[in-house]
Design a protein around this motif. Sequence first.
Motif, PDB file in Angstrom:
ATOM      1  N   LYS A  27       0.813  -1.210   0.000  1.00 42.82           N
ATOM      2  CA  LYS A  27       0.000   0.000   0.000  1.00 42.82           C
ATOM      3  C   LYS A  27       0.848   1.262   0.000  1.00 42.82           C
ATOM      4  O   LYS A  27       0.376   2.331  -0.406  1.00 42.82           O
ATOM      5  CB  LYS A  27      -0.919   0.003   1.226  1.00 42.82           C
ATOM      6  CG  LYS A  27      -1.987  -1.084   1.200  1.00 42.82           C
ATOM      7  CD  LYS A  27      -2.883  -0.980   2.434  1.00 42.82           C
ATOM      8  CE  LYS A  27      -3.959  -2.043   2.406  1.00 42.82           C
ATOM      9  NZ  LYS A  27      -4.847  -1.961   3.601  1.00 42.82           N
ATOM     10  N   LYS A  28       2.103   1.160   0.459  1.00 38.53           N
ATOM     11  CA  LYS A  28       2.965   2.328   0.551  1.00 38.53           C
ATOM     12  C   LYS A  28       3.917   2.460  -0.643  1.00 38.53           C
ATOM     13  O   LYS A  28       4.588   3.485  -0.772  1.00 38.53           O
ATOM     14  CB  LYS A  28       3.807   2.249   1.835  1.00 38.53           C
ATOM     15  CG  LYS A  28       2.990   2.314   3.119  1.00 38.53           C
ATOM     16  CD  LYS A  28       2.349   3.679   3.294  1.00 38.53           C
ATOM     17  CE  LYS A  28       1.614   3.764   4.613  1.00 38.53           C
ATOM     18  NZ  LYS A  28       0.968   5.092   4.797  1.00 38.53           N
ATOM     19  N   ARG A  29       3.987   1.451  -1.495  1.00 41.15           N
ATOM     20  CA  ARG A  29       4.961   1.487  -2.589  1.00 41.15           C
ATOM     21  C   ARG A  29       4.706   2.639  -3.546  1.00 41.15           C
ATOM     22  O   ARG A  29       5.631   3.320  -3.985  1.00 41.15           O
ATOM     23  CB  ARG A  29       4.939   0.154  -3.352  1.00 41.15           C
ATOM     24  CG  ARG A  29       5.518  -1.012  -2.583  1.00 41.15           C
ATOM     25  CD  ARG A  29       5.448  -2.292  -3.383  1.00 41.15           C
ATOM     26  NE  ARG A  29       5.709  -3.451  -2.537  1.00 41.15           N
ATOM     27  CZ  ARG A  29       5.603  -4.711  -2.950  1.00 41.15           C
ATOM     28  NH1 ARG A  29       5.214  -4.966  -4.187  1.00 41.15           N
ATOM     29  NH2 ARG A  29       5.855  -5.703  -2.119  1.00 41.15           N
ATOM     30  N   LYS A  30       3.431   2.847  -3.888  1.00 39.57           N
ATOM     31  CA  LYS A  30       3.118   3.913  -4.841  1.00 39.57           C
ATOM     32  C   LYS A  30       3.476   5.287  -4.281  1.00 39.57           C
ATOM     33  O   LYS A  30       3.980   6.148  -5.010  1.00 39.57           O
ATOM     34  CB  LYS A  30       1.638   3.852  -5.215  1.00 39.57           C
ATOM     35  CG  LYS A  30       1.268   2.674  -6.100  1.00 39.57           C
ATOM     36  CD  LYS A  30      -0.170   2.735  -6.544  1.00 39.57           C
ATOM     37  CE  LYS A  30      -1.108   2.554  -5.371  1.00 39.57           C
ATOM     38  NZ  LYS A  30      -2.529   2.506  -5.808  1.00 39.57           N
ATOM     39  N   PHE A  31       3.222   5.473  -2.989  1.00 44.15           N
ATOM     40  CA  PHE A  31       3.564   6.754  -2.388  1.00 44.15           C
ATOM     41  C   PHE A  31       5.076   6.960  -2.351  1.00 44.15           C
ATOM     42  O   PHE A  31       5.573   8.052  -2.654  1.00 44.15           O
ATOM     43  CB  PHE A  31       2.999   6.854  -0.978  1.00 44.15           C
ATOM     44  CG  PHE A  31       3.397   8.120  -0.263  1.00 44.15           C
ATOM     45  CD1 PHE A  31       2.801   9.319  -0.587  1.00 44.15           C
ATOM     46  CD2 PHE A  31       4.383   8.098   0.710  1.00 44.15           C
ATOM     47  CE1 PHE A  31       3.162  10.494   0.056  1.00 44.15           C
ATOM     48  CE2 PHE A  31       4.757   9.265   1.349  1.00 44.15           C
ATOM     49  CZ  PHE A  31       4.146  10.466   1.022  1.00 44.15           C
ATOM     50  N   VAL A  32       5.820   5.926  -1.979  1.00 40.91           N
ATOM     51  CA  VAL A  32       7.281   6.037  -1.934  1.00 40.91           C
ATOM     52  C   VAL A  32       7.832   6.301  -3.337  1.00 40.91           C
ATOM     53  O   VAL A  32       8.725   7.143  -3.523  1.00 40.91           O
ATOM     54  CB  VAL A  32       7.905   4.757  -1.346  1.00 40.91           C
ATOM     55  CG1 VAL A  32       9.423   4.826  -1.411  1.00 40.91           C
ATOM     56  CG2 VAL A  32       7.450   4.557   0.098  1.00 40.91           C
TER      57      VAL A  32
END
Length: 234
Positions: A71-76
């Motif tokens: 879930k955090k990959r796109k934000f990173v």
Amino acid sequence: MSGLQSVGNTIGKGIAKATNARPAQWLGKKFEKDPEKALAMATVTSIILKDGIGCAMYVTQSLHNDKIPEKKRKFVAALDLTNGVLMIGAQIAMFFAMRKYSGPIFDKLFKKSFNATSKANTISRMRMQDAEKGKAGKKIIYDKAYEGVRKDALGLFKFVADIAAATIIGKRVIVPLVATPLAKKVEKKMDLKKNGAPEEAQKTETPKAEDQKPVQKLDITSTGNSNLLAKFNK
């Protein structure tokens, strides 16, 4: 030993061909015409290229890094992409902005060292020293020498100021202030592009009334002969 010589000869031939290439010749002429400007442009270009390659590598790594929650990959990745684009843009903007104003800044900072009075006094001392040695020259020679010193000092100041403005102010001050808010916007756009619609539009629709089957209730008042009430009717 012969093997090392052959390797050296091969490298030497490669360097010779590279220096005779048109890009190398063009770059050499730029350095001959204005060494400071050519060096500054080459330095900032190499920094920008390095940051561009690093940005692409970071974004790719973030999107496929199993150690980062899915879930955090796109934000990173969005943060890496935003950082990279901002770093490149800010460095280019600050470099050319400082290049425009570094000359006037130099004149203001060093107005006591390079002005008409300082020039006259410096040339006078140079002529007196040469006269004592019996080598006094024409005034135009000392003028050129003085202007040469001023040009070298200005060139060094411009190089340091331009590169510092690009790498310190642009990269380390401006970018961190705006990178995180922009990263969130980039992440939203990535979601829209991937899913084709906002997340709210993809929620499960509630079933229609005609599709819902009515629940049948048990009417115990009409089952006087049922096994359940038989023992109470005796």
